[in-house]
Design an enzyme around this catalytic site. Structure first.
Site, PDB file in Angstrom:
ATOM      1  N   THR A 187       0.813  -1.223   0.000  1.00  0.00           N
ATOM      2  CA  THR A 187       0.000   0.000   0.000  1.00  0.00           C
ATOM      3  C   THR A 187       0.845   1.272   0.000  1.00  0.00           C
ATOM      4  O   THR A 187       0.318   2.372  -0.142  1.00  0.00           O
ATOM      5  CB  THR A 187      -0.938   0.047   1.235  1.00  0.00           C
ATOM      6  OG1 THR A 187      -0.118   0.139   2.400  1.00  0.00           O
ATOM      7  CG2 THR A 187      -1.814  -1.175   1.334  1.00  0.00           C
ATOM      8  N   LYS A 222      -5.574   0.080   6.132  1.00  0.00           N
ATOM      9  CA  LYS A 222      -4.308   0.795   6.155  1.00  0.00           C
ATOM     10  C   LYS A 222      -4.379   2.012   5.223  1.00  0.00           C
ATOM     11  O   LYS A 222      -4.001   3.129   5.589  1.00  0.00           O
ATOM     12  CB  LYS A 222      -3.217  -0.163   5.660  1.00  0.00           C
ATOM     13  CG  LYS A 222      -1.877   0.062   6.281  1.00  0.00           C
ATOM     14  CD  LYS A 222      -1.060  -1.179   6.015  1.00  0.00           C
ATOM     15  CE  LYS A 222       0.397  -0.966   6.152  1.00  0.00           C
ATOM     16  NZ  LYS A 222       1.139  -2.145   5.722  1.00  0.00           N
ATOM     17  N   GLY A 353      -3.357   5.458 -41.893  1.00  0.00           N
ATOM     18  CA  GLY A 353      -1.913   5.456 -41.716  1.00  0.00           C
ATOM     19  C   GLY A 353      -1.279   6.626 -42.433  1.00  0.00           C
ATOM     20  O   GLY A 353      -1.934   7.323 -43.205  1.00  0.00           O
ATOM     21  N   CYS A 380      -9.461   4.809 -44.959  1.00  0.00           N
ATOM     22  CA  CYS A 380      -8.655   6.002 -45.223  1.00  0.00           C
ATOM     23  C   CYS A 380      -7.381   5.633 -45.990  1.00  0.00           C
ATOM     24  O   CYS A 380      -7.446   5.396 -47.191  1.00  0.00           O
ATOM     25  CB  CYS A 380      -8.363   6.721 -43.910  1.00  0.00           C
ATOM     26  SG  CYS A 380      -7.983   8.456 -44.173  1.00  0.00           S
ATOM     27  N   MET A 383      -7.972   2.598 -47.979  1.00  0.00           N
ATOM     28  CA  MET A 383      -8.665   2.793 -49.266  1.00  0.00           C
ATOM     29  C   MET A 383      -7.680   3.338 -50.295  1.00  0.00           C
ATOM     30  O   MET A 383      -7.675   2.911 -51.457  1.00  0.00           O
ATOM     31  CB  MET A 383      -9.821   3.771 -49.086  1.00  0.00           C
ATOM     32  CG  MET A 383     -10.236   4.464 -50.380  1.00  0.00           C
ATOM     33  SD  MET A 383     -11.868   5.177 -50.281  1.00  0.00           S
ATOM     34  CE  MET A 383     -11.813   6.422 -51.548  1.00  0.00           C
ATOM     35  N   HIS A 513     -13.360   7.578 -41.402  1.00  0.00           N
ATOM     36  CA  HIS A 513     -13.067   6.640 -40.302  1.00  0.00           C
ATOM     37  C   HIS A 513     -14.363   6.226 -39.599  1.00  0.00           C
ATOM     38  O   HIS A 513     -14.741   6.832 -38.595  1.00  0.00           O
ATOM     39  CB  HIS A 513     -12.136   7.304 -39.284  1.00  0.00           C
ATOM     40  CG  HIS A 513     -10.757   7.530 -39.810  1.00  0.00           C
ATOM     41  ND1 HIS A 513      -9.753   6.621 -39.666  1.00  0.00           N
ATOM     42  CD2 HIS A 513     -10.234   8.565 -40.498  1.00  0.00           C
ATOM     43  CE1 HIS A 513      -8.651   7.081 -40.228  1.00  0.00           C
ATOM     44  NE2 HIS A 513      -8.911   8.259 -40.742  1.00  0.00           N
ATOM     45  N   GLU A 515     -14.859   3.876 -37.702  1.00  0.00           N
ATOM     46  CA  GLU A 515     -14.625   3.329 -36.361  1.00  0.00           C
ATOM     47  C   GLU A 515     -14.914   4.330 -35.251  1.00  0.00           C
ATOM     48  O   GLU A 515     -15.261   3.949 -34.146  1.00  0.00           O
ATOM     49  CB  GLU A 515     -13.188   2.784 -36.228  1.00  0.00           C
ATOM     50  CG  GLU A 515     -12.050   3.801 -36.223  1.00  0.00           C
ATOM     51  CD  GLU A 515     -11.535   4.160 -37.615  1.00  0.00           C
ATOM     52  OE1 GLU A 515     -12.310   4.059 -38.584  1.00  0.00           O
ATOM     53  OE2 GLU A 515     -10.365   4.566 -37.724  1.00  0.00           O
TER      54      GLU A 515
HETATM   55  N1  GLN Z   1      -1.934   9.629 -44.977  1.00  0.00           N
HETATM   56  C1  GLN Z   1      -3.186   9.676 -45.638  1.00  0.00           C
HETATM   57  C2  GLN Z   1      -3.677  11.100 -45.816  1.00  0.00           C
HETATM   58  O1  GLN Z   1      -3.218  11.990 -45.167  1.00  0.00           O
HETATM   59  C3  GLN Z   1      -4.227   8.864 -44.907  1.00  0.00           C
HETATM   60  C4  GLN Z   1      -4.542   9.394 -43.544  1.00  0.00           C
HETATM   61  C5  GLN Z   1      -5.316   8.429 -42.706  1.00  0.00           C
HETATM   62  O2  GLN Z   1      -5.337   7.240 -42.972  1.00  0.00           O
HETATM   63  N2  GLN Z   1      -5.934   8.901 -41.643  1.00  0.00           N
HETATM   64  O3  GLN Z   1      -4.554  11.339 -46.623  1.00  0.00           O
END
Ligand code: GLN
Length: 541
Positions: A187, A222, A353, A380, A383, A513, A515
């Site tokens: 603790t 404690k 990415g 993104c 694609m 996105h 998600e």
């Molecule tokens: N790098 C890419 C762009 O800037 C894709 C960005 C992303 O995947 N969020 O368009």
């Protein structure tokens, strides 16, 4: 009047303050209260947008286009309330606002200081645009004892003084480590952390101890004694198997009841947790499962694709299927090992990415998915890589690429103004990387009779974006002749938003996105449909 709950952390980082805040919010919501959750981040970046995912995990994007801390994603998923730009603040933003004011002469020659100017700014942030909420939960990033947390802790101390102690509650999360050698739970780190907090003038009302083993009464006593906290307010949190179990486990510890007692609010002993139990059960005990390969650059860091991982789990919930996430480092994907890796999967996902590293591995994986009829979902960057793969292999443009990787290519992906003269996109200076992206909600119009129109079942959608580069619409006809349909466009018909492959089990790329908008109790249709396709693929395998 709103009541304020401050959540701080001590001893170590990554104790789960975000999830604790989100779980408390969900429990209070279940009891019928209106809540709002905010995050105060002590780092000097103006926002996490330019931070490396290795250091900071995912950048979460809100409807109104803020690049925020990933904890806001937890808040949204647990409470189903969309966060806004003004629910996350950083030291960088505070200072940048204050310095702007100072340059304008707003301080009338006065000396600008941490107290009161910085602390006032933080206090204003905590309570700004609060309407009819019963509770505002404010999570303070970082760890008590850090130099950079000090202005925030000072501000919340003052805030509780201003608002009246009876309207504020301090929750402190600490670690109670188990020492294998002596077989004991310790603790002392908690005592030290609370001592640190008290030296700033904050007496926690509730201590949540993160622990591997259940904390016996003697140790709780404690902690209670040394930290000056009632014994019943010394709570524990033990690792859960899925984050959706967290509200159930906090309720078992009576966190929500202790909070309401503090504010002298009457409460019912029992609340109905069945909806949380139901999804926990699906996530943990579904007999069917699918293996989804996530091919990315940051796969070794669990938090780098937080919302994506959760959205896939949500897709699993709607299909009563367990989703195993198979993280694949794109750098390591070669033609030679592709087959071995891909045959274990029932779906391939390439997430967002940035930059060239690992791109070729992703393109190879997409080619494999296209030719072998494996469900493929490109988000993104994913694609964009699907477009490059199709340009090279279907349109036979051998040097097709993205201008993000340099200018010696045919840019099927590029910055708008690079290939559309006179239609320059409105954004900041190209030299300045912060805040130069297409961010937040944008509309897309879906073409009739397409796969995507069946998935969304609507003509117009709004999704969150975060990118700089765009697919060049000039290639639309050429791609469509080869079966890659541009099935969603920006309302002006200028920016490709969705592409899909005809005659394939499931092959969809989206520039946005999805998600970020998926919720456990309302899974995003794209993820539900993708997991369904993966399940079908698996069954036929
Ligand atoms: N790098 C890419 C762009 O800037 C894709 C960005 C992303 O995947 N969020 O368009």
């Amino acid at each position: 009047m709103a009541r304020y709950i401050f959540v701080t952390g001590g001893v170590v980082s990554s104790l789960g303050k975000g999830l604790s805040s989100a779980s408390l919010a969900a429990l209070l919501q279940l009891r019928g209260f209106k809540i709002r959750v905010r995050k105060l981040d002590p780092y000097l970046n103006v926002d996490p947008g330019t931070m490396n995912p290795f250091q900071h995990g995912e950048v979460f994007v809100t409807d109104d286009g803020a690049e925020t801390d990933l904890d806001l994603g937890h808040y949204e998923r647990f409470t189903d309330i969309s966060a806004t730009k003004s629910d996350n603040i950083t030291t960088g933003e505070v200072y940048s606002d204050i310095i702007k004011k100072e340059r304008r002469g707003d301080f009338l020659g006065g000396t600008v200081q941490v107290i009161p100017h910085v602390t006032n700014h933080i206090k204003k942030f905590i309570s700004h645009s609060v309407k009819d909420e019963d509770f505002i939960i404010c999570e303070i990033g970082g760890t008590v004892g850090d130099i950079e947390s000090l202005p925030f802790l000072e501000a919340i101390r003052q805030f509780s003084n201003d608002q009246g102690e009876e309207n504020c509650l301090f929750i402190h999360l600490t670690l109670v480590p188990f020492m294998k050698a002596s077989g004991e739970l310790k603790t002392k780190p908690t005592q030290h952390s609370v001592k640190e907090l008290r030296s700033i003038g904050i007496q926690p009302n509730i201590i949540i101890c993160r622990t591997e083993k259940s904390i016996p009464k003697a140790e709780r006593q404690k902690i209670s004694l040394f930290c000056n906290v009632k014994i019943e307010n010394v709570l524990q949190t033990i690792d859960v198997k899925t984050i959706y179990e967290a509200p159930i486990s906090f309720n078992k510890e009576k966190l929500d009841q202790r909070v309401l007692e503090h504010f002298k609010i009457k409460y019912k002993k029992q609340i109905n947790l069945s909806k949380w139990k139901k999804i926990t059960n699906i996530v943990l005990n579904s007999k069917k499962h699918v293996n989804i390969g996530i091919i990315g650059k940051y796969v070794n860091l669990k938090d780098a694709y937080k919302s994506l991982d959760e959205a896939l789990v949500h897709g699993g919930i709607s299909n009563k299927t367990k989703v195993n996430l198979v993280r694949i480092e794109s750098d390591k994907l070669k033609k030679s090992n592709l087959n071995n890796i891909m045959t274990q999967l029932s779906g391939i996902l390439i997430p967002g990415g940035f930059g060239k590293r690992g791109a070729e591995g992703k393109i190879e994986a997409i080619r494999y998915a296209r030719l072998n009829n494996i469900p493929f979902f490109g988000i993104c960057f994913g694609m964009q890589m699907a477009i490059i793969e199709a340009a090279r292999n279907l349109l036979k443009i051998s040097n097709a690429s993205s201008s993000e990787f340099g200018n010696s290519c045919t840019p099927v992906i590029g910055l708008l103004h690079e290939w559309q003269k006179g239609k320059k996109m409105i954004k900041g200076s190209e030299k300045n990387l912060g805040g130069t992206m297409r961010l937040g909600l944008y509309d897309a119009v879906i073409s009739k009779g397409t796969h995507i129109s069946k998935i969304y079942n609507t003509k117009r959608i709004k999704e969150r974006h975060r990118h700089r580069y765009e697919v060049n619409i000039d290639y639309k006809d050429a791609f469509e002749k080869k079966g890659l349909i541009f099935s969603g466009l920006s309302p002006d018909g200028f920016l490709p938003e969705i592409v899909e492959l005809k005659n394939h089990s499931w092959f969809i790329g989206v520039q946005f996105h999805p998600e970020f908008k998926s919720r456990p109790f309302n899974p995003h249709p794209l993820f539900s449909s993708f997991i369904k396709a993966a399940k079908n693929y698996q069954e036929k395998k």
